[in-house]
Motif scaffolding. Structure first.
Motif, short mmCIF file in Angstrom:
data_model
loop_
_atom_site.label_atom_id
_atom_site.label_comp_id
_atom_site.label_asym_id
_atom_site.label_seq_id
_atom_site.Cartn_x
_atom_site.Cartn_y
_atom_site.Cartn_z
N ALA A 29 11.10 -53.87 -6.01
CA ALA A 29 12.00 -54.55 -6.93
C ALA A 29 11.52 -55.55 -7.96
CB ALA A 29 13.10 -55.35 -6.05
N GLN A 30 10.48 -56.04 -7.60
CA GLN A 30 9.87 -57.06 -8.86
C GLN A 30 9.25 -56.09 -9.91
OE1 GLN A 30 6.84 -59.28 -6.64
NE2 GLN A 30 8.24 -61.12 -6.28
N ILE A 31 8.58 -54.99 -9.55
CA ILE A 31 8.23 -54.05 -10.69
C ILE A 31 9.30 -53.70 -11.48
CG2 ILE A 31 7.46 -51.86 -11.07
CD1 ILE A 31 5.63 -52.02 -8.57
N LEU A 32 10.50 -53.52 -10.79
CA LEU A 32 11.63 -52.86 -11.48
C LEU A 32 12.03 -54.07 -12.44
CD1 LEU A 32 14.28 -51.00 -11.80
CD2 LEU A 32 15.48 -52.27 -10.25
N ARG A 46 1.95 -53.30 -9.14
CA ARG A 46 1.81 -51.68 -8.60
C ARG A 46 0.55 -51.86 -7.59
NH1 ARG A 46 3.39 -49.37 -14.50
NH2 ARG A 46 5.55 -49.09 -14.04
N GLU A 47 -0.50 -52.26 -8.15
CA GLU A 47 -1.58 -52.34 -7.20
C GLU A 47 -1.22 -53.01 -6.09
OE1 GLU A 47 -6.21 -53.92 -7.08
OE2 GLU A 47 -4.64 -54.66 -8.44
N PHE A 48 -0.69 -54.02 -5.81
CA PHE A 48 -0.02 -54.81 -4.69
C PHE A 48 0.64 -54.01 -3.62
CE2 PHE A 48 -0.69 -59.43 -6.05
CZ PHE A 48 -1.94 -59.24 -6.46
N GLU A 136 -4.68 -58.89 1.61
CA GLU A 136 -3.44 -59.65 1.70
C GLU A 136 -3.98 -61.27 0.96
OE1 GLU A 136 -0.60 -58.81 2.01
OE2 GLU A 136 -0.57 -57.48 3.89
N ARG A 137 -5.03 -61.60 1.46
CA ARG A 137 -5.97 -62.82 0.88
C ARG A 137 -5.96 -62.60 -0.79
NH1 ARG A 137 -9.44 -63.32 4.15
NH2 ARG A 137 -8.25 -64.80 5.50
N GLN A 138 -6.26 -61.21 -1.13
CA GLN A 138 -6.37 -60.86 -2.75
C GLN A 138 -4.95 -61.24 -3.29
OE1 GLN A 138 -7.47 -56.90 -3.49
NE2 GLN A 138 -7.11 -57.28 -5.57
N HIS A 139 -4.04 -60.73 -2.74
CA HIS A 139 -2.64 -61.03 -3.23
C HIS A 139 -2.33 -62.17 -3.23
CE1 HIS A 139 -1.46 -56.79 -1.29
NE2 HIS A 139 -2.39 -56.56 -2.17
#
Length: 175
Positions: A29-32, A46-48, A136-139
């Motif tokens: 939804a955030q991508i949208l 998109r990567e996440f 998850e830490r990278q995000h």
């Protein structure tokens, strides 16, 4: 390994799997919305999302191997994630980043506790959970880099999103 230990591991994996469904839908939804409000973030989102899809698959595979059904909260997490992602996506890049930081802070705390609790009890669950911690830490860290201290969305969204995430985890462990 006792049946109680594998039952706990299965319950944890069910909730983690449902949480990944929520995360996939947050990013979806955030991508949208971000295509209009924060287009520069779309590649990162998109990567996440691709990471979260892989995490969901890791947990699904382990649940299937155990013969355990997915959590009853799976669709609730998916719908809630989509709504949260759409609202924060429409609010723009600071809201998107604040949401990811808040969710990942809670998720990382739970994953680390799960690893400690299951160590020596359910190594298959530990292996599944350990596969996703670094991403998850990278995000969290990449999103935190987009935040400016004291911004409105960080102050407002962080406690609300963190409490919501904690509530969904609590509920999932009891369904």
């Amino acid at each position: 390994m006792s049946s109680r230990d594998t039952a706990l591991g299965g319950r944890i994996l069910k909730v983690d799997h449902a949480g990944e469904q929520g995360a996939v839908n947050i990013y979806r939804a955030q991508i949208l919305a971000a295509r209009f409000t924060a287009p520069a973030l779309v590649p990162q989102l998109r990567e996440f999302k691709s990471h979260e899809e892989r995490h969901r698959a890791v947990f699904a595979t382990e649940l299937q191997r155990r013969g355990v059904r997915r959590c009853r909260s799976y669709w609730l997490c998916g719908i809630g994630g989509w709504v949260l992602g759409l609202v924060t996506g429409l609010l723009g890049r600071h809201a998107i980043a604040a949401t990811t930081v808040a969710v990942e802070r809670v998720v990382l705390r739970h994953l680390e506790a799960q690893l400690r609790e299951l160590a020596g009890q359910d190594e298959a669950a530990v292996a599944a959970i350990a596969q996703i911690v670094d991403e998850e830490r990278q995000h969290h860290d990449q999103s935190a880099a987009h935040l400016e201290p004291g911004r409105f969305w960080s102050r407002l969204l962080s406690p609300v999103v963190a409490a919501s995430t904690e509530s969904v985890i609590w509920l999932g462990m009891r369904l």
